[in-house]
Design an enzyme around this catalytic site. Sequence first.
Site, short mmCIF file in Angstrom:
data_model
loop_
_atom_site.label_atom_id
_atom_site.label_comp_id
_atom_site.label_asym_id
_atom_site.label_seq_id
_atom_site.Cartn_x
_atom_site.Cartn_y
_atom_site.Cartn_z
N TYR A 15 0.64 -1.24 0.06
CA TYR A 15 0.06 0.06 0.05
C TYR A 15 0.80 1.30 0.07
CZ TYR A 15 -3.79 -3.31 1.30
OH TYR A 15 -4.57 -4.48 1.27
N TYR A 64 -5.37 -0.97 10.08
CA TYR A 64 -5.90 -0.45 8.72
C TYR A 64 -6.80 0.63 8.75
CZ TYR A 64 -3.60 -4.58 6.80
OH TYR A 64 -2.67 -5.46 6.27
N ASN A 66 -9.47 1.68 8.14
CA ASN A 66 -11.10 1.54 8.79
C ASN A 66 -11.03 1.41 10.21
OD1 ASN A 66 -10.28 -1.09 8.58
ND2 ASN A 66 -12.14 -1.74 7.64
N ASN A 112 -13.98 5.60 5.12
CA ASN A 112 -14.09 4.64 6.31
C ASN A 112 -13.16 5.02 7.56
OD1 ASN A 112 -16.21 3.08 5.25
ND2 ASN A 112 -14.80 1.87 4.09
#
Length: 187
Positions: A15, A64, A66, A112
């Site tokens: 990522y 993460y 969210n 999110n």
Amino acid sequence: MKYLIVGLGNIGDEYKSTRHNIGFMILDAFAKASNISFTTDRYGDVAKVRLKNKQLVLLKPSTYMNLSGTAVRYWKEKEKIELDHILVLVDDIALPFGAIRIKPGGSDAGHNGLKNITACLGTDRFPRLRFGIGSDFARGQQIDYVLGAFTLDQRQMLPVRIDYAIDAMKTFVLSGIDVAMCNYNNK
């Protein structure tokens, strides 16, 4: 005075250079320019730096995206930082690439990370800097887009736009949100 500057992103090398990780990228660039480094601590990577007479706690949550709210709440309480001294750096598909919007609070706009921070803090009244990543994706392809890499043209412009976001962040800390919004929104 203390400020908590939170860059949102997802952990993991896969990522690292994605659009969704622009919050991490902004904090990494600021840390590099300030000659400081992050250390792994509870719920994230943390660095501390002074900006004139202000103490900044930089946070890249290790959860993460969210689940970012747990880290934000923990560091807010640990460092005893007021809500209006938190700035969350986040990607925004509703803005063209590189555009910045600073707001004192409001809707999560379907993001999110912001949604979870709002849930964990019990309010949406925390400042955020939204960094535009554009919306050049086909219907149903939003997840692939935000988790995808910037285009070549965007990568070439990224350092300048990240520096612009850092300037906006510094203005927020040194002069307040109203001055930051006036100087950086819609520019």
